[in-house]
Design a protein around this motif. Structure first.
Motif, short mmCIF file in Angstrom:
data_model
loop_
_atom_site.label_atom_id
_atom_site.label_comp_id
_atom_site.label_asym_id
_atom_site.label_seq_id
_atom_site.Cartn_x
_atom_site.Cartn_y
_atom_site.Cartn_z
N ALA A 1 0.84 -1.20 0.00
CA ALA A 1 0.00 0.00 0.00
C ALA A 1 0.88 1.25 0.00
O ALA A 1 1.96 1.26 0.59
N LEU A 2 0.39 2.30 -0.64
CA LEU A 2 1.12 3.56 -0.75
C LEU A 2 0.36 4.68 -0.05
O LEU A 2 -0.86 4.70 -0.06
N LEU A 3 1.12 5.62 0.53
CA LEU A 3 0.52 6.87 1.01
C LEU A 3 0.34 7.83 -0.16
O LEU A 3 -0.62 8.57 -0.25
N ASN A 4 1.33 7.83 -1.06
CA ASN A 4 1.28 8.59 -2.31
C ASN A 4 2.24 7.91 -3.28
O ASN A 4 2.80 6.86 -2.96
N ASP A 5 2.45 8.49 -4.43
CA ASP A 5 3.27 7.84 -5.46
C ASP A 5 4.72 7.58 -5.05
O ASP A 5 5.38 6.75 -5.64
N SER A 6 5.21 8.32 -4.06
CA SER A 6 6.62 8.19 -3.68
C SER A 6 6.83 7.68 -2.25
O SER A 6 7.94 7.69 -1.76
N THR A 7 5.75 7.23 -1.58
CA THR A 7 5.86 6.85 -0.17
C THR A 7 5.04 5.60 0.14
O THR A 7 3.83 5.57 -0.10
N LEU A 8 5.71 4.58 0.68
CA LEU A 8 5.00 3.38 1.12
C LEU A 8 4.24 3.66 2.41
O LEU A 8 4.64 4.51 3.21
N GLN A 9 3.19 2.91 2.63
CA GLN A 9 2.43 3.01 3.87
C GLN A 9 2.97 1.98 4.85
O GLN A 9 2.92 0.79 4.59
N LEU A 10 3.53 2.45 5.96
CA LEU A 10 4.04 1.56 6.99
C LEU A 10 2.95 1.33 8.03
O LEU A 10 2.02 2.13 8.17
N SER A 11 3.07 0.22 8.78
CA SER A 11 2.01 -0.12 9.72
C SER A 11 2.42 0.01 11.18
O SER A 11 1.61 -0.25 12.06
N GLY A 12 3.66 0.40 11.45
CA GLY A 12 4.09 0.54 12.83
C GLY A 12 5.60 0.64 12.94
O GLY A 12 6.30 0.81 11.94
N ILE A 13 6.06 0.54 14.18
CA ILE A 13 7.49 0.61 14.49
C ILE A 13 7.90 -0.70 15.13
O ILE A 13 7.22 -1.19 16.03
N SER A 14 8.98 -1.27 14.68
CA SER A 14 9.46 -2.53 15.23
C SER A 14 9.91 -2.35 16.67
O SER A 14 10.54 -1.35 17.02
N SER A 15 9.60 -3.32 17.50
CA SER A 15 10.08 -3.31 18.89
C SER A 15 11.46 -3.97 18.99
O SER A 15 12.09 -3.93 20.04
#
Length: 143
Positions: free
Chosen positions: A15-29
């Motif tokens: 999934a993308l936030l926009n054409d140049s940015t992936l959508q991340l789902s969180g921060i690794s612990s």
């Protein structure tokens, strides 16, 4: 040498936030995630060309821990590993189509007038089901 992939990738796109940015789902612990060659960020897709394009889109999604802008610079690839996801149409003498190399990036941001720099390791060949930011970073979120 580290072995990562024992199966073929099944992810065709992220999934993308926009054409140049992936959508991340969180921060690794996991403190080692992304910052060691043993636990790289995995961006593999079924199409290796799309995985390669995803590196900048992944890095564009990262921010410093408080939303600071980051800058990044590609370093020399390193660290050969076995993967079933390297499919080549031409023979490679060094790796013979069985080994991938990790991409290596220097990522920097400034906090309280001090520049922090971290080396990130990225696996273009093997997939993950969940895209995370490394511990110590944050990430851009959709509006």
């Amino acid at each position: 040498m580290i072995s990562y992939s024992k199966q073929r990738n099944s992810v065709s796109q992220y999934a993308l936030l926009n054409d140049s940015t992936l959508q991340l789902s969180g921060i690794s612990s996991d403190f080692a995630f992304g910052t060691t060659e043993q636990k790289p960020v995995m961006l593999g897709l079924q199409d290796i060309n799309e995985a390669a394009k995803s590196v900048e889109k992944y890095l564009n999604a990262l921010t410093g821990p408080n939303g600071e802008s980051i800058s990044y610079k590609r370093l020399k690839p390193c660290c050969p590993f076995k993967t079933k996801n390297l499919i080549l149409n031409y023979p490679m003498h060094e790796f013979n189509g069985k080994y991938g190399m990790l991409e290596k990036y220097s990522v920097s941001y400034t906090v309280h007038a001090q520049t922090q720099s971290v080396t990130l390791y990225i696996n273009l060949y093997d997939e993950t089901k969940e895209l995370l930011a490394p511990h110590g970073f944050s990430y851009k979120k959709g509006q």
